[in-house]
Design a protein around this motif. Structure first.
Motif, PDB file in Angstrom:
ATOM      1  N   ASP A 127     -37.189 -35.345  -7.840  1.00 33.30           N
ATOM      2  CA  ASP A 127     -36.700 -34.502  -8.943  1.00 33.30           C
ATOM      3  C   ASP A 127     -37.344 -33.118  -8.930  1.00 33.30           C
ATOM      4  OD1 ASP A 127     -34.969 -36.380 -10.003  1.00 33.30           O
ATOM      5  OD2 ASP A 127     -36.511 -37.266 -11.292  1.00 33.30           O
ATOM      6  N   GLU A 128     -38.399 -32.966  -8.115  1.00 28.28           N
ATOM      7  CA  GLU A 128     -39.151 -31.719  -8.119  1.00 28.28           C
ATOM      8  C   GLU A 128     -38.988 -30.892  -6.844  1.00 28.28           C
ATOM      9  OE1 GLU A 128     -43.200 -32.361  -9.872  1.00 28.28           O
ATOM     10  OE2 GLU A 128     -42.545 -34.453  -9.839  1.00 28.28           O
ATOM     11  N   ILE A 129     -38.567 -31.533  -5.762  1.00 27.75           N
ATOM     12  CA  ILE A 129     -38.435 -30.837  -4.486  1.00 27.75           C
ATOM     13  C   ILE A 129     -37.421 -31.589  -3.626  1.00 27.75           C
ATOM     14  CG2 ILE A 129     -40.339 -32.150  -3.442  1.00 27.75           C
ATOM     15  CD1 ILE A 129     -41.081 -29.642  -1.846  1.00 27.75           C
ATOM     16  N   PRO A 130     -36.624 -30.908  -2.797  1.00 23.60           N
ATOM     17  CA  PRO A 130     -35.743 -31.620  -1.867  1.00 23.60           C
ATOM     18  C   PRO A 130     -36.558 -32.469  -0.894  1.00 23.60           C
ATOM     19  CG  PRO A 130     -35.100 -29.321  -2.047  1.00 23.60           C
ATOM     20  CD  PRO A 130     -36.427 -29.436  -2.745  1.00 23.60           C
ATOM     21  N   VAL A 131     -36.282 -33.751  -0.853  1.00 24.37           N
ATOM     22  CA  VAL A 131     -37.010 -34.671   0.017  1.00 24.37           C
ATOM     23  C   VAL A 131     -36.082 -35.178   1.113  1.00 24.37           C
ATOM     24  CG1 VAL A 131     -38.167 -36.913   0.161  1.00 24.37           C
ATOM     25  CG2 VAL A 131     -38.643 -35.379  -1.773  1.00 24.37           C
ATOM     26  N   PHE A 132     -36.509 -34.999   2.350  1.00 22.30           N
ATOM     27  CA  PHE A 132     -35.778 -35.498   3.510  1.00 22.30           C
ATOM     28  C   PHE A 132     -36.552 -36.665   4.121  1.00 22.30           C
ATOM     29  CE2 PHE A 132     -34.199 -31.281   2.889  1.00 22.30           C
ATOM     30  CZ  PHE A 132     -32.896 -31.278   3.372  1.00 22.30           C
ATOM     31  N   CYS A 133     -35.835 -37.561   4.776  1.00 27.76           N
ATOM     32  CA  CYS A 133     -36.475 -38.691   5.457  1.00 27.76           C
ATOM     33  C   CYS A 133     -35.736 -38.969   6.757  1.00 27.76           C
ATOM     34  CB  CYS A 133     -36.463 -39.938   4.573  1.00 27.76           C
ATOM     35  SG  CYS A 133     -37.064 -41.426   5.414  1.00 27.76           S
ATOM     36  N   THR A 134     -36.447 -38.893   7.867  1.00 22.38           N
ATOM     37  CA  THR A 134     -35.861 -39.270   9.155  1.00 22.38           C
ATOM     38  C   THR A 134     -36.121 -40.752   9.401  1.00 22.38           C
ATOM     39  OG1 THR A 134     -36.090 -37.068  10.121  1.00 22.38           O
ATOM     40  CG2 THR A 134     -35.888 -38.912  11.647  1.00 22.38           C
ATOM     41  N   ILE A 135     -35.037 -41.480   9.642  1.00 24.20           N
ATOM     42  CA  ILE A 135     -35.108 -42.921   9.895  1.00 24.20           C
ATOM     43  C   ILE A 135     -35.411 -43.119  11.375  1.00 24.20           C
ATOM     44  CG2 ILE A 135     -33.877 -45.109   9.674  1.00 24.20           C
ATOM     45  CD1 ILE A 135     -31.872 -43.319   7.875  1.00 24.20           C
ATOM     46  N   ARG A 136     -36.523 -43.790  11.679  1.00 19.84           N
ATOM     47  CA  ARG A 136     -36.965 -43.903  13.068  1.00 19.84           C
ATOM     48  C   ARG A 136     -37.067 -45.338  13.570  1.00 19.84           C
ATOM     49  NH1 ARG A 136     -38.088 -39.156  15.230  1.00 19.84           N
ATOM     50  NH2 ARG A 136     -38.332 -37.355  13.836  1.00 19.84           N
ATOM     51  N   ASP A 137     -36.754 -46.303  12.751  1.00 18.02           N
ATOM     52  CA  ASP A 137     -36.593 -47.677  13.218  1.00 18.02           C
ATOM     53  C   ASP A 137     -35.781 -48.457  12.192  1.00 18.02           C
ATOM     54  OD1 ASP A 137     -38.340 -48.410  11.166  1.00 18.02           O
ATOM     55  OD2 ASP A 137     -40.053 -48.669  12.496  1.00 18.02           O
ATOM     56  N   ILE A 138     -35.455 -49.678  12.525  1.00 18.29           N
ATOM     57  CA  ILE A 138     -34.639 -50.527  11.648  1.00 18.29           C
ATOM     58  C   ILE A 138     -35.499 -51.711  11.209  1.00 18.29           C
ATOM     59  CG2 ILE A 138     -32.502 -51.841  11.427  1.00 18.29           C
ATOM     60  CD1 ILE A 138     -32.093 -48.852  11.974  1.00 18.29           C
TER      61      ILE A 138
END
Length: 394
Positions: A127-138
């Motif tokens: 809610d305070e900053i754009p958060v990105f997440c790279t998915i690197r395994d399953i």
């Protein structure tokens, strides 16, 4: 741009951007070796492009490093037995959450890697900053193939992974078409695809010199079922009988004498004429890759496979699995490497024999792969794609 990044910082990649020797010693002594090479390369490329980076990482001790372009905030990883193997992942996430608190108001984005403690910690600030997440395994796949003992740990990681995916405000990124397809099917989330990158310093400028003796190289972080090194060992023993002058080297922390799995393999005769190199600094990998004739990744599943592009960057032909997750995607369905069913030793043997008997064709395949790598996986191309993604409106 001012970028926050949450991931496992290694102990060498960012040293050129730190001038104070005491600060360098903190990284060298308290960060781990050979962790997250793809992410460390990405951060390096951001810095080389003139971006400001603030790192949030787990380490062996707490420390803070500040320079004009780079800041590193490290918190001591929770390491109490047996909790670290149970809900320790949540304890580490809470440590990271507190580490991030009040330290991102001047950032444009916060980017976490993997869908565990780093992403979970960052998820509290969407809610305070754009958060990105790279998915690197399953997570679900890894849990399904782990031993009963390791499944206990992965239950907690899998649960945390699911909590991360429930946060609809996170901007997810997949590192391969394979990863993106699974995430769409499991969570109904459509993700952009940005591959891993190779650092410029790893790219061979001249030609690969073919060794006099045929040498096979394998680099693996694990000796478990997923990495499937045992199949390569069986294939090599067949190959060695027919071509006695050949060699096999295996690099990775588990590949040392005394390891329980290794000793079982030795008792079965699978390690005859095999050199177990063990762990080496990531910066020295090219010394081994340059001296091999072919690189083999026998993994049954990879969401990318960084060792593939590391070998391609040194103009070495590669052999890998045709059904091994993202591997066919990385190797352009055979244009950038040789593919087979790596679950069967005879299939691996046949490709080893083909490369052995056709060195010119194998080297041409390696050259084609190198051209693909430069156009798709070089650090400046991948970093630009991330910067463009960060700049898009939510």
């Amino acid at each position: 741009m001012r970028i926050g990044v949450a991931f496992n910082l290694d102990n060498e990649t960012l040293l050129p951007f730190i001038s104070n020797q005491n600060d360098k010693d903190l990284i060298t002594n308290y960060c781990k070796n050979n962790v997250a090479p793809a992410v460390n390369t990405l951060i390096l490329s951001f810095l080389k492009a003139g971006q400001f980076v603030r790192v949030f990482t787990l380490a062996r001790e707490n420390f803070i490093i500040r320079t004009d372009q780079l800041e590193i905030y490290a918190v001591k990883e929770y390491n109490e037995y047996p909790i670290k193997y149970l809900w320790g992942v949540f304890k580490n996430a809470n440590l990271l959450r507190e580490l991030m608190r009040n330290r991102f108001s001047d950032l444009n984005v916060l980017h976490a890697h993997w869908t565990y403690e780093y992403a979970y910690a960052a998820s509290f600030y969407t809610d305070e900053i754009p958060v990105f997440c790279t998915i690197r395994d399953i997570a679900s796949y890894i849990w399904s193939i782990e031993s009963l003992k390791n499944k206990i740990t992965w239950i907690f990681k899998w649960y945390m992974n699911n909590l991360v995916f429930k946060n609809k405000k996170i901007h997810f990124v997949a590192n391969s078409y394979y990863t993106a397809t699974i995430i769409k099917r499991k969570y109904n989330i459509t993700t952009p695809i940005i591959p891993n990158s190779i650092k410029d310093s790893f790219i061979l400028k001249g030609e690969h010199e073919i060794p006099h003796n045929f040498r096979i190289l394998c680099i693996s972080s694990s000796n478990d079922k997923r990495k499937n090194v045992v199949t390569l060992l069986k294939a090599y023993q067949l190959f060695k009988k027919k071509y006695p002058s050949t060699e096999l080297q295996i690099i990775g922390a588990p590949f040392v004498s005394g390891n329980n799995t290794i000793e079982k393999w030795r008792e079965k005769g699978l390690l005859d004429s095999v050199e177990l190199v063990g762990a080496i600094p990531h910066s020295e990998l090219f010394l081994y890759i340059d001296k091999c004739s072919v690189f083999v990744t026998p993994s049954l599943e990879e969401t990318f496979g960084n060792t593939l592009i590391e070998s391609i960057a040194r103009k070495v032909p590669v052999i890998a699995g045709e059904k091994s997750g993202a591997v066919p995607y990385v190797l352009h369905n055979g244009k950038a490497g040789y593919l087979c069913d790596v679950s069967k030793p005879l299939n691996v043997f046949n490709l080893l024999e083909y490369v052995y008997q056709n060195p010119d064709k194998a080297q041409q395949k390696a050259s084609n792969a190198f051209d693909i790598l430069i156009s798709e996986y070089s650090e400046n191309i991948v970093s630009k794609r991330y910067l463009e993604l960060y700049s898009k409106p939510s």
